[in-house]
Design a protein around this motif. Structure first.
Motif, PDB file in Angstrom:
ATOM      1  N   THR A  22       0.732  -1.032   0.178  1.00  0.00           N
ATOM      2  CA  THR A  22       0.046  -0.397  -0.468  1.00  0.00           C
ATOM      3  C   THR A  22       0.813   1.423  -0.431  1.00  0.00           C
ATOM      4  O   THR A  22       1.819   1.072   0.307  1.00  0.00           O
ATOM      5  CB  THR A  22      -1.116  -0.171   1.136  1.00  0.00           C
ATOM      6  OG1 THR A  22      -1.731   1.456   1.429  1.00  0.00           O
ATOM      7  CG2 THR A  22       0.326   0.020   2.545  1.00  0.00           C
ATOM      8  N   GLY A  81      -2.131   1.248  -9.642  1.00  0.00           N
ATOM      9  CA  GLY A  81      -3.254  -0.017  -9.559  1.00  0.00           C
ATOM     10  C   GLY A  81      -4.050   0.370 -10.396  1.00  0.00           C
ATOM     11  O   GLY A  81      -4.265  -1.434 -11.321  1.00  0.00           O
ATOM     12  N   GLU A 102      -4.093   2.423  -3.281  1.00  0.00           N
ATOM     13  CA  GLU A 102      -3.565   0.845  -4.159  1.00  0.00           C
ATOM     14  C   GLU A 102      -2.460   0.705  -4.267  1.00  0.00           C
ATOM     15  O   GLU A 102      -2.211   1.892  -5.789  1.00  0.00           O
ATOM     16  CB  GLU A 102      -5.201   0.369  -4.889  1.00  0.00           C
ATOM     17  CG  GLU A 102      -6.529   0.685  -3.844  1.00  0.00           C
ATOM     18  CD  GLU A 102      -6.341   0.093  -2.409  1.00  0.00           C
ATOM     19  OE1 GLU A 102      -6.381  -1.029  -3.012  1.00  0.00           O
ATOM     20  OE2 GLU A 102      -7.099   1.294  -1.953  1.00  0.00           O
ATOM     21  N   GLY A 146      -5.123  -3.648  -6.354  1.00  0.00           N
ATOM     22  CA  GLY A 146      -6.387  -3.332  -6.480  1.00  0.00           C
ATOM     23  C   GLY A 146      -7.286  -4.550  -6.018  1.00  0.00           C
ATOM     24  O   GLY A 146      -7.909  -4.339  -7.617  1.00  0.00           O
ATOM     25  N   SER A 193     -14.713  -2.849  -0.345  1.00  0.00           N
ATOM     26  CA  SER A 193     -13.645  -2.824   0.260  1.00  0.00           C
ATOM     27  C   SER A 193     -13.624  -1.993   1.759  1.00  0.00           C
ATOM     28  O   SER A 193     -14.528  -2.205   2.606  1.00  0.00           O
ATOM     29  CB  SER A 193     -13.415  -1.233  -0.130  1.00  0.00           C
ATOM     30  OG  SER A 193     -11.809  -0.718   0.227  1.00  0.00           O
ATOM     31  N   LYS A 205      -9.524   4.829   1.312  1.00  0.00           N
ATOM     32  CA  LYS A 205      -9.984   3.940   0.227  1.00  0.00           C
ATOM     33  C   LYS A 205     -11.364   5.089  -0.608  1.00  0.00           C
ATOM     34  O   LYS A 205     -11.437   4.751  -1.668  1.00  0.00           O
ATOM     35  CB  LYS A 205     -11.163   3.053   0.693  1.00  0.00           C
ATOM     36  CG  LYS A 205     -10.531   2.103   1.539  1.00  0.00           C
ATOM     37  CD  LYS A 205      -9.354   1.070   0.303  1.00  0.00           C
ATOM     38  CE  LYS A 205      -8.781   0.624   0.481  1.00  0.00           C
ATOM     39  NZ  LYS A 205      -8.175  -0.104   0.528  1.00  0.00           N
TER      40      LYS A 205
END
Length: 394
Positions: free
Chosen positions: A133, A320, A297, A300, A223, A229
């Motif tokens: 990440t 991602g 991300e 992903g 998620s 996010k």
């Protein structure tokens, strides 16, 4: 200490002894630790030996794959569900010495990872770091963007001490190169379980149980519900659709500390809560469009799972997603934070069922490329390469 592998390009994986350090191996479920557990499972099936060092809790989110050694930790301030590793204690050092790894793998940039790298370097063992990440970007979501350069510098210090990195996508690998984190970077992509994520799991009955009509079009999100996010961008875009009078249903699958915030922000959305396994696959397949504006991300997983379910994806043009979504072919890639453009892209799919089907099918074809065994073998190949390189330096 175990003898290092010899420089045999066909060395079997059974010769590997991997010490894996994780900040969260199984106590809170996320995409990163799902990938790590899959990797360990693959390595064990090939005959390798793996020992995992991570904080633990009495009731983890799921059973750990492989041997798990508990690392001393405390609850993370402000995010009590996470644990902060404290030290590579004498007990852990003794356990490491007894295990005698021939490679060390770190997967989170915490204090124990730093100490593990030092431990390995003193013993002339190779170190691989996997990047899961974009930690340095998290501070933007907690009014601490000013701290990002310092975090990037700390990450650079750690990653430059490693022999190599693996990143989940080429776009993330390029970010790491641009940040001068390391210049030996391989790709450890992510796979998707086609038994759990496929178009055949779509269920009108499941939708009806949530009050969604058969003809209603669902804009979905799935998620862990944390601010990083992109929940602010998601909710602002849904508000824009409402202002335009765009008819749709908003479905949010997942749970987390920001759920209450998001429920207050989007009172008309349907919150299905946390789901796993085939239940999650059914929920994703029962959406019509995935909207995922996250910029943190590195790969992903959410995007790939939606593609495997035949959904077009509207995502932020960021690491991602850029490696998965073909813009205007299997979805749309929109500049991060561009609320109006996100809304425009979603409206296009809501208005055009044929385009939804065409782009969803293209994404499903792309998802077929992601086999977990092939992907995890790439990490094993990197282990073997680093061990051979280290042996030549002795």
């Amino acid at each position: 200490m175990a003898e290092p592998l010899q420089a045999d390009p066909k060395a079997p994986l059974a010769d590997l002894r991997i010490a894996l350090f994780s900040g969260n191996y199984n106590y809170v479920r996320d995409g990163a630790n799902q990938a790590l557990n899959r990797l360990v499972g693959y390595l064990l099936r090939q005959g390798a030996q793996v020992r995992v060092y991570s904080p633990t809790v009495p009731e983890p989110a799921f059973p750990a794959t492989g041997d798990l050694v508990s690392v001393p930790s405390i609850a993370f301030p402000g995010r009590g569900e996470y644990r902060f590793p404290l030290a590579l204690s004498p007990r852990l050092r003794s356990d490491l010495a007894a295990f005698a790894p021939n490679i060390v793998h770190i997967s989170s940039p915490d204090i124990v990872a730093h100490r593990a790298v030092t431990w390995a370097r003193h013993r002339k063992l190779p170190v691989l770091a996997s990047v899961h990440t974009r930690f340095e970007t998290y501070f933007r979501y907690y009014n601490m963007a000013w701290f990002e350069p310092a975090v990037e510098a700390m990450l650079r210090r750690l990653y430059r001490r490693c022999d190599a990195l693996v990143a989940p996508s080429e776009s993330m690998a390029q970010v790491l190169r641009d940040q001068r984190m390391n210049y030996d970077i391989d790709i450890w992509s992510r796979g998707v379980d086609r038994d759990l994520f496929n178009p055949g799991l779509r269920s009108l009955e499941w939708r009806r149980n949530l009050g969604i009509g058969d003809e209603e079009i669902v804009v979905g999100f799935h998620s862990r519900l944390v601010m990083e996010k992109g929940l602010d961008v998601f909710s602002d875009t849904i508000d824009e659709l409402r202002r335009r009078g765009v008819v749709h249903r908003t479905l949010i699958v997942g749970d987390g500390p920001a759920r209450e915030w998001l429920e207050d922000r989007l009172p008309d959305a349907i919150f299905a809560g946390f789901m796993g396994g085939q239940d999650l696959g059914k929920a994703v397949a029962s959406m019509d469009v995935l909207f995922f504006p996250s910029t943190t991300e590195t790969f992903g997983n959410v995007t790939l799972e939606a593609m495997a379910c035949n959904l077009p994806v509207v995502a932020a043009a960021a690491t991602g997603s850029e490696s998965l979504v073909a813009d205007n072919k299997s979805g749309r890639l929109i500049p991060p934070g561009a609320i109006t453009q996100f809304a425009d892209a979603i409206v296009t799919y809501l208005d055009d069922a044929d385009l939804r089907a065409k782009h969803g099918a293209a994404g499903e074809r792309r998802a077929r490329d992601f086999s977990w065994d092939r992907i995890n073998q790439a990490v094993a190949d990197t282990y073997l390469r680093l061990i051979r390189q280290r042996a030549k330096k002795r």
